[in-house]
Design a protein around this motif. Structure first.
Motif, PDB file in Angstrom:
ATOM      1  N   TYR A  97       0.827  -1.208   0.000  1.00  0.00           N
ATOM      2  CA  TYR A  97       0.000   0.000   0.000  1.00  0.00           C
ATOM      3  C   TYR A  97       0.864   1.262   0.000  1.00  0.00           C
ATOM      4  O   TYR A  97       0.587   2.197  -0.760  1.00  0.00           O
ATOM      5  N   ILE A  98       1.914   1.315   0.838  1.00  0.00           N
ATOM      6  CA  ILE A  98       2.702   2.555   0.884  1.00  0.00           C
ATOM      7  C   ILE A  98       3.524   2.773  -0.389  1.00  0.00           C
ATOM      8  O   ILE A  98       3.837   3.907  -0.723  1.00  0.00           O
ATOM      9  N   LEU A  99       3.817   1.705  -1.121  1.00  0.00           N
ATOM     10  CA  LEU A  99       4.489   1.858  -2.409  1.00  0.00           C
ATOM     11  C   LEU A  99       3.485   2.154  -3.524  1.00  0.00           C
ATOM     12  O   LEU A  99       3.850   2.733  -4.547  1.00  0.00           O
ATOM     13  N   GLY A 100       2.235   1.848  -3.322  1.00  0.00           N
ATOM     14  CA  GLY A 100       1.229   1.862  -4.387  1.00  0.00           C
ATOM     15  C   GLY A 100       0.712   3.217  -4.824  1.00  0.00           C
ATOM     16  O   GLY A 100       1.212   4.278  -4.457  1.00  0.00           O
ATOM     17  N   ASP A 101      -0.358   3.151  -5.613  1.00  0.00           N
ATOM     18  CA  ASP A 101      -0.937   4.326  -6.270  1.00  0.00           C
ATOM     19  C   ASP A 101      -1.530   5.358  -5.316  1.00  0.00           C
ATOM     20  O   ASP A 101      -1.717   6.507  -5.705  1.00  0.00           O
ATOM     21  N   GLU A 102      -1.848   4.970  -4.086  1.00  0.00           N
ATOM     22  CA  GLU A 102      -2.393   5.935  -3.133  1.00  0.00           C
ATOM     23  C   GLU A 102      -1.318   6.567  -2.255  1.00  0.00           C
ATOM     24  O   GLU A 102      -1.619   7.424  -1.428  1.00  0.00           O
TER      25      GLU A 102
END
Length: 155
Positions: A97-102
């Motif tokens: 999640y922290i690497l992702g699109d958000e």
């Protein structure tokens, strides 16, 4: 020298300038991306992260420390070739999640073209790599052995 070159040089020389002028963060309440304008204590945290080889921050929720760390990671990845960073979170889904699109990739995607790398060479749930040789990896806290890195973010 054209405007884009001047802006690139300003961004390259100052992560605070880069963040204040170009980074957008996701406002979960409004469900929109907004400009990231650093507050006084956030400038101090950013300066500490830059000047200290080891920094540990006891953070409260909603103070922007994760956004600062991700923005600095992106700045280092863009302007320091062959930079390697590890983003750790307790569980694998949180790390992704922290690497992702958000989060991290979302910041990158919203930069103007002249600040982004010519090419993204790796783009999956656990790694993001640029053509300048920089790589950001997202891992659960149970992983990450045998890496040589320039920055480790534990969230």
């Amino acid at each position: 020298m054209n405007r884009y070159v001047r802006e690139y040089i300003k961004c390259e020389s100052s992560p605070a300038y880069f963040i204040n002028e170009y980074v957008q963060i996701y406002d979960a309440l409004a469900c929109v991306w907004i400009p990231f304008r650093l507050w006084g204590f956030q400038f101090e945290a950013l300066r500490t992260f830059q000047e200290s080889q080891l920094s540990i921050a006891l953070k409260a929720r909603q103070n922007g420390f994760t956004w600062i760390a991700l923005s600095l990671t992106l700045w280092l990845s863009l302007f320091r070739p062959a930079f390697t960073a590890l983003l750790f979170s307790k569980r694998d889904d949180e790390a992704k999640y922290i690497l992702g699109d958000e989060r991290f990739k979302g910041i990158y995607q919203r930069l103007p073209d002249y600040l982004r790398a010519r090419e993204v060479t790796i783009d999956n749930e656990h790694e993001f790599g640029l053509c300048n040789g920089s790589i950001v990896s997202a891992l659960p806290t149970t992983a990450g052995e045998s890496y040589t890195v320039g920055l480790v973010v534990g969230d």
